[in-house]
Design a protein around this motif. Structure first.
Motif, mmCIF file in Angstrom:
data_model
loop_
_atom_site.group_PDB
_atom_site.id
_atom_site.type_symbol
_atom_site.label_atom_id
_atom_site.label_comp_id
_atom_site.label_asym_id
_atom_site.label_seq_id
_atom_site.Cartn_x
_atom_site.Cartn_y
_atom_site.Cartn_z
ATOM 1 N N ALA A 36 -31.728 23.884 11.321
ATOM 2 C CA ALA A 36 -30.690 24.914 11.429
ATOM 3 C C ALA A 36 -31.099 25.938 12.470
ATOM 4 N N MET A 37 -30.116 26.357 13.263
ATOM 5 C CA MET A 37 -30.390 27.450 14.208
ATOM 6 C C MET A 37 -29.698 28.667 13.635
ATOM 7 N N LYS B 121 -30.651 27.623 1.007
ATOM 8 C CA LYS B 121 -29.350 26.965 1.130
ATOM 9 C C LYS B 121 -29.435 25.816 2.141
ATOM 10 N N CYS B 122 -30.168 26.079 3.218
ATOM 11 C CA CYS B 122 -30.334 25.024 4.229
ATOM 12 C C CYS B 122 -30.938 23.781 3.588
ATOM 13 N N ASP C 167 -33.640 19.957 7.153
ATOM 14 C CA ASP C 167 -35.082 19.778 7.030
ATOM 15 C C ASP C 167 -35.857 21.048 7.323
ATOM 16 N N ASP C 168 -35.338 21.889 8.195
ATOM 17 C CA ASP C 168 -36.074 23.101 8.537
ATOM 18 C C ASP C 168 -35.128 24.014 9.306
ATOM 19 N N TYR C 169 -35.621 25.179 9.670
ATOM 20 C CA TYR C 169 -34.764 26.050 10.479
ATOM 21 C C TYR C 169 -35.589 26.649 11.604
ATOM 22 N N LEU D 16 -43.775 24.339 15.793
ATOM 23 C CA LEU D 16 -44.173 24.025 14.424
ATOM 24 C C LEU D 16 -43.110 23.193 13.722
ATOM 25 N N ALA D 17 -41.862 23.615 13.934
ATOM 26 C CA ALA D 17 -40.781 22.898 13.257
ATOM 27 C C ALA D 17 -40.682 21.461 13.759
#
Lengths: 148, 839
Positions: free
Chosen positions: B796-797, B808-809, B815-817, B829-830
């Motif tokens: 998510a951006m 919520k994501c 998977d990550d933001y 890192l993401a």
């Protein structure tokens, strides 16, 4: 003016924008993205941004002109503008958007109008500066191609 | 009429003769030869025969013969020939009366047949061997013998007819051998001989033909059998291939389903069940693979690859994969590679990994709840000169020493182990008996040592036999099919090495094997192996202090740190560490000291506090800038619960907790986190690492804002990614419908029509639909690009990162933001989570 002087002028100009808080670090990131594979990146982004921002500001204006303001609609526009601003590094504009966002949350039409005023102000300033910047850039490019 | 007759020769006794009776006619002999003078004046017509003769001769005008009768004087059988003499020429057709009229006399001759024949024959042959009989055969049924003895039938008879001139009479001469012809021995012998020879030759031919026929028969049978054997072999290979495909496909389906099940909402018990089932499924697949490997080995179809690979990374990954199981059991695991082993070797990393995984797996299986599993790699050459072994680990390994006071040994965990040299004492390679010493090859010795239950002495001979386990109860207790070691042995032999072990029940087992590998260049490594280049390491030149009471364990930690370019000192207790640190305060060594690693065994809260305060004190004393970084303190532990870990972290005693077995990537990440940006080089390093992660990856950017899209695209393109931008959630859905070629997706959260959450939810449900279909076999895997499990990383951006949004994501399947606009570190890192070259 010769090339070196132009370049220094540009650099100083951008630096001044940083110092004033008009632009932040993100803008230098964007400048870093411009290379041989992406020669007009900065200009492209600036143009996109300006068009987009103007459109949004007009929309917000229109929205706030109604008797019953659709705040959720407004909210999404503000969010958009805020997003664009932070993407391009328009710091002061971004902060102004935050104001509007707050006012919109509070369903405060007066506050929104005031915040919009500020936004418009900041945007005009930014646009002027961007235009000057682009002008400088174009001159540099011209000189460079002439020299080759 | 005067005739001359012959008369019978008499014995000159005229008185024996009677005077002739009174007849009409008389024919006395008037003239005669001297020899038959005795017949003079004998009436020829007195004898019956003579009378007939004369009459016939007179009538026919031809010579007439009598039948044989005894002659007068000699009494031999004889015949008389009579001619009539006419006084005029008679025509041939004259009647007998005319002839009788014309007769004036007769002429007669007597033949003494015996003397005739004898005289004749005498001229011819010797009388002894041929017997001649002369017959008068006028009367065919009653031949009159004229000459010759009685018939002795000797077989062959030659008959010839005699013509005395008288048409009325017939005479025959029978000649036969007097004696029976002797048996013709020569002929008989010769013919018998020839017959025998012919029979023999015939027999030989017959025998030869029979033999040829038999051999041809046999040959045909063999061809048939050969064809059948070949068909059986082909059938076996087909069976193998079919089994391999047919069994693995539904198994993969089962595993895929279980994985999907585990992705859903499960309570603890359900999750446990699912995980158990998944683990069993994975075991089953590895079992099938083992059996197929065994079959491949038996049919000689196993071939080794020849690629360059990094040993140390490989061993790291093997150990970390099995670290879950070993940590759960409370067993310490470690890997150590000698300095003399080169960075890159050429061989088959997959099979090498298989061997070590098998040995380590066995060790884990058979080690209960204490002790260690220690994998070490050395050069064979290091062993050859045992007197000057430079490597400390090797030195310790070869000399097992017990510390009387603490009842521990100088091994990794302190528990006793089997003498490792006993596991390779029979190796030809090490005893120098190996004739082929190829200088181009690197010979490695790998040892896997554990403190398990050991192998029973009577079962040790059969350890490498396939399908045989140490005990009938082994399979029940410990599981497994008993093929692992047999396959490992074959693989080792394919690598031109030897495998051996030493084991003592109750102490443990140590397995060792050698292998020949080629020399490799660092530059030839596949990109997935290039994890870290120590030469340009950001940790180069840093110093570390290890506090560990077990020297081998300390050496292992030192090995890992040296791989990062960090120089290491070792002390064995916290107290001595304090002393050491104090002593180097004033030296440059202290300036370089960036970290202190303390093993859990020597961990003592008070002493650590002491150490910390010592360092703080020093900083104050030297009036150093507060921002000067003190050495970071790390705790090294094997099995620690996450709660414990976070407690220690938050308490501030340590900067971080490192879990064993140590892994290079984890070390790098931890050190980077702890040390922060100590050098400007770090940023550049990050960029290039980000570049290596994102290069050539296809990324979808979803954002309704044009500017954002452009900037995001530009940023990602800088790292070499291939970027596609879409405006709406709907477009993202279409683009990410499997099968697609995207590697990751950056999704804006706030979008009109369909926001990021909804879009992600829908993408995930589409993916699970496809996964279900793939797992159930409803659709073939080829239709979906040979990917069995679709799960595209969605990041998510978002401009505002608050906990609620993050949860919520995650909830809707992201998977990550990352924050908007991109921050390089955070992006790295993401992204590293999904694009880390997984080893």
């Amino acid at each position: 003016m010769d090339l070196a002087a132009l370049k220094t002028q540009l650099k100083n100009f951008v630096q001044s924008m940083f110092e004033e808080g008009v632009l932040d670090n993100q803008f230098s990131q964007i400048q870093a993205l411009q290379d041989s594979t992406n020669p007009n990146f900065v200009e492209e982004v600036i143009t996109l941004f300006c068009n987009d921002a103007e459109r949004i500001i007009n929309e917000i204006n229109r929205n706030l002109g109604y008797q019953n303001v659709d705040f959720s609609n407004l909210d999404s526009y503000v969010h958009q503008l805020k997003g664009s601003s932070s993407s391009i590094g328009a710091n002061r504009l971004k902060l102004a958007c935050a104001n509007l966002h707050q006012a919109s949350d509070e369903r405060n039409k007066e506050g929104c109008l005031q915040a919009l005023q500020l936004i418009t102000c900041e945007y005009c300033l930014l646009r002027r500066k961007f235009q000057a910047l682009l002008h400088l850039e174009r001159s540099i490019v011209e000189l460079e191609t002439n020299q080759k | 009429m005067e005739t001359e007759d012959q008369t019978l020769v008499q014995d000159c006794l005229t008185e024996n003769l009677d005077p002739a009776p009174i007849k009409d006619e008389y024919a006395p002999v008037i003239f005669s030869q001297e020899t038959v003078s005795h017949i003079v004046s004998i009436d020829m017509m007195s004898g019956q025969q003579d009378l007939e003769n004369i009459l016939r001769a007179r009538a026919t005008g031809k010579g007439v013969l009598t039948s044989p009768f005894k002659l007068l004087k000699s009494n031999h059988l004889g015949v008389v020939l009579t001619f009539a003499v006419y006084n005029k020429d008679l025509p041939p057709d004259a009647i007998p009366e005319q002839r009788t009229e014309a007769t004036v006399g007769y002429l007669g001759a007597s033949y003494d047949v015996p003397s005739l024949v004898e005289k004749l024959l005498h001229q011819l042959a010797s009388k002894q061997t041929i017997v001649v009989n002369v017959y008068d055969t006028t009367n065919a049924s009653a031949p009159i013998s004229m000459y010759g003895t009685d018939i002795t039938d000797t077989g062959l008879l030659h008959v010839s007819s005699l013509d005395f001139g008288d048409p009325l009479r017939k005479h025959e001469m029978h000649c036969r051998f007097k004696q029976k012809p002797p048996l013709p021995w020569m002929a008989i012998n010769a013919s018998v001989g020839v017959l025998v020879i012919t029979l023999l030759v015939g027999h030989i031919f017959h025998a030869a033909i029979c033999r040829i026929a038999k051999v041809e028969n046999d040959c045909r049978e063999m061809m048939e059998l050969k064809a059948r054997a070949e068909a059986a072999d082909v059938a076996k290979s087909q069976f193998l291939a079919t089994v391999s495909h047919e069994i693995r496909t539904p198994m993969n389906g089962v595993l895929g389903m279980l994985k999907m099940l585990m992705d859903t909402d499960l309570d603890a018990i359900q999750r446990d069940y699912a995980e158990t089932a998944h683990a069993s499924g994975k075991d089953l697949i590895s079992l099938i693979n083992e059996v197929l490997d065994q079959a491949k080995i038996e049919s000689g179809r196993l071939e080794l690859e020849d690629v360059p690979f990094d040993l140390r990374n490989l061993l790291d990954s093997i150990l970390s994969l099995s670290s879950d199981k070993s940590n759960d059991k409370g067993i310490e695991s470690a890997v150590y590679v000698s300095d003399r082993v080169p960075e890159v070797v050429v061989g088959d990393p997959g099979r090498f990994r298989q061997i070590i995984t098998n040995l380590v797996g066995n060790s884990i299986k058979f080690t209960q709840d204490k002790g260690h599993i220690f994998v070490s790699v050395h050069l064979v050459d290091e062993m050859k000169g045992t007197s000057d072994v430079g490597d400390k680990v090797l030195q310790q390994g070869l000399n097992l020493v017990q510390d009387m006071s603490s009842k521990t040994y100088n091994t990794l965990s302190g528990f006793p182990v089997v003498d490792r040299w006993r596991s390779w004492e029979n190796f030809k390679m090490l005893n120098g008996k190996d004739a082929k010493d190829d200088p181009e090859k690197i010979r490695l010795l790998v040892t896997v040592e554990d403190t398990g239950v050991g192998i029973r002495l009577d079962a040790q001979d059969q350890i490498f036999t396939p399908f045989v386990q140490a005990d009938s109860s082994t399979s029940r207790h410990y599981g497994g099919t008993g093929i692992g070691l047999s396959i490992s042995k074959h693989l080792v032999e394919l690598m031109h090495g030897e495998i051996g072990f030493a084991s003592e029940p109750g102490v443990g087992s140590t397995f060792s094997f050698t292998g020949a590998f080629g020399k490799g260049e660092v530059s030839s490594l596949d990109s997935k192996w290039k994890q870290y280049d120590p030469v340009v390491s950001e940790f180069q030149g840093l110093g570390a202090l290890i506090i560990d009471n077990r020297s081998i364990r300390a050496e292992v930690t030192k090995y890992h740190l040296r791989r990062l370019g960090i120089s290491v000192d070792i002390t064995s207790s916290l107290e001595s560490a304090c002393t050491y640190v104090s002593s180097i305060f004033t030296t440059s060594a202290f300036a370089h000291l960036a970290m202190i690693l303390i093993d859990k065994d020597v961990w003592n809260q008070e002493t650590v506090l002491q150490l910390r305060s010592l360092l703080e004190q020093h900083r104050k004393n030297c009036k150093l800038n507060v921002s000067t970084n003190l050495p970071k303190i790390f705790l090294l532990g094997t099995s620690m619960s996450p709660v414990e870990r976070s407690k220690l972290k938050t308490s501030g005693f340590v900067d971080n907790v490192l879990m064993k077995p140590l892994r290079l990537s984890v070390l790098i990440a931890c050190f980077q986190e702890a040390l922060g940006r100590t050098k400007g080089k770090v940023r550049g390093k990050k960029m290039s690492t980000l570049g290596s992660l994102l290069r050539e990856k296809r990324i979808l950017v979803v954002d309704d804002n044009k500017v954002n899209r452009r900037v995001a695209e530009g940023a990602l393109k800088k790292y070499g990614a291939i970027v596609t931008c879409v405006e709406r959630g709907h477009d993202a859905l279409n683009k990410l419908k499997p099968p697609h070629t995207f590697d990751a997706c950056f999704m804006d959260l706030q979008m009109p029509e369909m926001d990021g959450f909804e879009a992600t939810r829908q993408i995930r449900s589409a993916e699970s639909e496809v996964n279900e279909k793939l797992a159930s076999g409803e659709v073939s895997i080829e239709m979906y690009g040979n990917v069995s499990h679709w799960h595209i990383p969605i990041l998510a951006m978002t401009a505002d990162v608050i906990q609620a949004t993050y949860e919520k994501c995650l909830k809707c399947g992201m998977d990550d933001y990352v924050s908007k606009p991109f921050e390089e570190e955070q992006l790295y890192l993401a992204v590293a989570r999904f694009f880390e070259s997984g080893l």
